[in-house]
Design a protein around this motif. Structure first.
Motif, mmCIF file in Angstrom:
data_model
loop_
_atom_site.group_PDB
_atom_site.id
_atom_site.type_symbol
_atom_site.label_atom_id
_atom_site.label_comp_id
_atom_site.label_asym_id
_atom_site.label_seq_id
_atom_site.Cartn_x
_atom_site.Cartn_y
_atom_site.Cartn_z
ATOM 1 N N GLU A 183 0.833 -1.218 0.000
ATOM 2 C CA GLU A 183 0.000 0.000 0.000
ATOM 3 C C GLU A 183 0.861 1.259 0.000
ATOM 4 N N ARG A 221 -3.696 8.570 -0.308
ATOM 5 C CA ARG A 221 -3.716 7.562 0.740
ATOM 6 C C ARG A 221 -4.861 6.581 0.525
ATOM 7 N N ASN A 222 -4.744 5.418 1.188
ATOM 8 C CA ASN A 222 -5.836 4.437 1.226
ATOM 9 C C ASN A 222 -6.312 4.065 -0.180
ATOM 10 N N SER A 258 -12.159 -0.336 5.014
ATOM 11 C CA SER A 258 -10.878 -0.615 5.653
ATOM 12 C C SER A 258 -9.890 -1.177 4.643
ATOM 13 N N VAL A 259 -8.799 -0.463 4.442
ATOM 14 C CA VAL A 259 -7.760 -0.928 3.535
ATOM 15 C C VAL A 259 -7.087 -2.183 4.102
ATOM 16 N N ASP A 274 -6.274 -3.014 10.393
ATOM 17 C CA ASP A 274 -5.643 -1.748 10.032
ATOM 18 C C ASP A 274 -4.440 -1.479 10.936
#
Length: 466
Positions: A342, A352-353, A364-365, A416
């Motif tokens: 990521e 991001r994400n 939720s990544v 996470d």
């Protein structure tokens, strides 16, 4: 599956349908989940000491390379790359015998378990003696891998590697590559010879063409036909598009970019794991995603070698499947691999994400990446792992919710935090095939395995570092 061997109870567990509370897990005598119920009562079950998630399959391993991690971090020339690293690897591999390989692999697999991997696909290409001659048992080195996996207690998918030439121009193997020589017939000999060893540990066999560089197209076709006759569903893995020089070489000799050539010439589907696939163009990215094959990503090794970054955002947006592996084992944590996957995309895209497969692109990544690695790692290993549900192999991780990064987290927040905030793998206990292999971070065979590993390195390293 008959007979209940173990009954477990988790306050919180990640099941097929998502997070659940008060989960009763019944494990059959053959090491599979026979019944999984949420909202249940403990009723005398063994109470697990933290949140429970599936074990992660490691989709790509070269066990022997772990012992040389860190040896190639000396800049000997301004253009150091994968190709200069490979020269160090050749020198190291020349010194290894069967007992050395078993000692290295045993400790490696123990450390994988402690980090959260419960199964491994071993891309095994160290087949012959240093002079290229066959051992009396042609599967000698593969048997050592199987023995190491059994002792450690990790699930094994053994992938004998096909390797016949030095490059796509058809040049003969170099003297330092003759240990790797293997055609389809030898690979099938190895698979047959290791069958009992794999069966005893609920293992699986497949086949791994090393790369399009290392195998002529006709030999690849013939070997796959042999594998299909043995087991048409068997996993098949291949290094592909790892380096720009490889892409250029395949274009020059086969007339197509490597991923495009594979898609055009073979039935690439969910049986396949294309390892790295770093340097694809847009058409290849979309085509690989449509095929259903797995992209086997190894971010810590790819970063260490300066390979480049996989087109993960585009690939996932096209519906692609990815699994993770530790490859050369410069990193051994699945959580670290996912974090770097990521983070690499964030650095390239400036956002991001990014890695998220939900229809609306939110959520939720950590949970999404963990779920992808678990489910697609199962496909890549060809084993019923990576999930907690009836019929699956009873592999699970008990997370250490007392680690500072995980304190107070529940549900997706646990993953996470485990991926993006924990400084060490947040794993307390590890169950594989219904048997506890790690308790409170301790594997009972690690001290003896460490001593054997140390003996090997104390013999080999002085020569390499002199």
């Amino acid at each position: 599956m008959t007979g209940t061997a173990r009954v477990l109870f988790a306050d919180e567990a990640l099941l097929d349908g998502g997070w659940a509370r008060d989960v009763r897990l019944e494990v059959s005598a053959d090491g599979h989940f026979s019944d999984v119920r949420s909202g249940a009562a403990p009723d005398g079950a063994e109470h697990l000491r933290g949140p429970v998630v599936p074990g992660i399959p490691n989709c790509h391993s070269h066990a022997f390379q772990w012992a040389m991690a860190g040896l190639a971090e000396y800049r000997a020339r301004p253009d150091d790359s994968f190709w200069s690293w490979r020269q160090m690897m050749y020198g190291f591999v020349a010194a290894l015998g069967p007992e050395d390989l078993e000692a290295i692999a045993t400790l490696l697999y123990i450390r994988m378990l402690k980090a959260g991997y419960t199964a491994v696909a071993e891309f095994h290409y160290l087949h012959r003696a240093p002079d290229g001659s066959r051992y009396a048992d042609p599967a000698e080195m593969a048997q050592r891998i199987a023995a190491a996996a059994a002792r450690a207690g990790i699930g094994l998918t053994l992938l004998p590697v096909l390797y016949l030439r030095a490059g796509a121009d058809g040049g003969p193997l170099e003297a330092r590559q003759v240990r790797f020589r293997c055609d389809g017939e030898l690979a099938m000999e190895i698979i047959a010879a290791t069958g009992d060893s794999l069966k005893a540990n609920a293992g699986r066999a497949g086949m791994a063409p090393h790369s399009l560089r290392a195998l002529p197209p006709a030999a690849l076709r013939d070997a796959l036909a042999m594998l299909d006759a043995f087991d048409a569903a068997a996993p098949r893995h291949i290094h592909v598009a790892e380096q720009p020089a490889e892409v250029e070489e395949i274009q020059r000799h086969l007339g197509r970019r490597p991923v495009a050539w594979l898609l055009d010439n073979h039935d690439i589907d969910a049986r396949w794991c294309l390892v790295h696939a770093t340097h694809m163009d847009g058409d290849e990215t979309d085509g690989l995603a449509r095929s259903g094959a797995i992209a086997g990503l190894c971010p810590t090794t790819e970063a260490n070698l300066g390979d480049g970054l996989f087109r993960a955002v585009d690939f996932m947006a096209a519906g692609g499947r990815m699994a993770i592996g530790s490859d050369s084992h410069v990193g051994l944590s699945p959580f670290e691999e996912l974090r770097l996957l990521e983070y690499g995309q964030r650095l390239v895209h400036g956002r991001r994400n990014l890695l998220m497969g939900a229809a609306d692109g939110t959520g939720s990544v950590g949970r999404w990446m963990f779920g992808e690695a678990a489910a697609n790692g199962a496909l890549a290993t060809g084993r019923p792992v990576g999930r907690i549900g009836p019929g699956a192999r009873a592999d699970l991780l008990v997370l250490d919710a007392e680690q500072p990064a995980l304190l107070g987290r529940t549900g997706d927040g646990l993953l996470d935090a485990a991926i993006f905030a924990a400084s060490a793998p947040p794993v307390r206990d590890v169950l594989v095939g219904g048997r506890w292999r790690v308790r409170d971070g301790v594997h009972p065979d690690e001290p003896a395995a460490h001593a054997a590993y140390a003996t090997v390195l104390r013999r080999i390293l002085p020569e390499l570092q002199s």
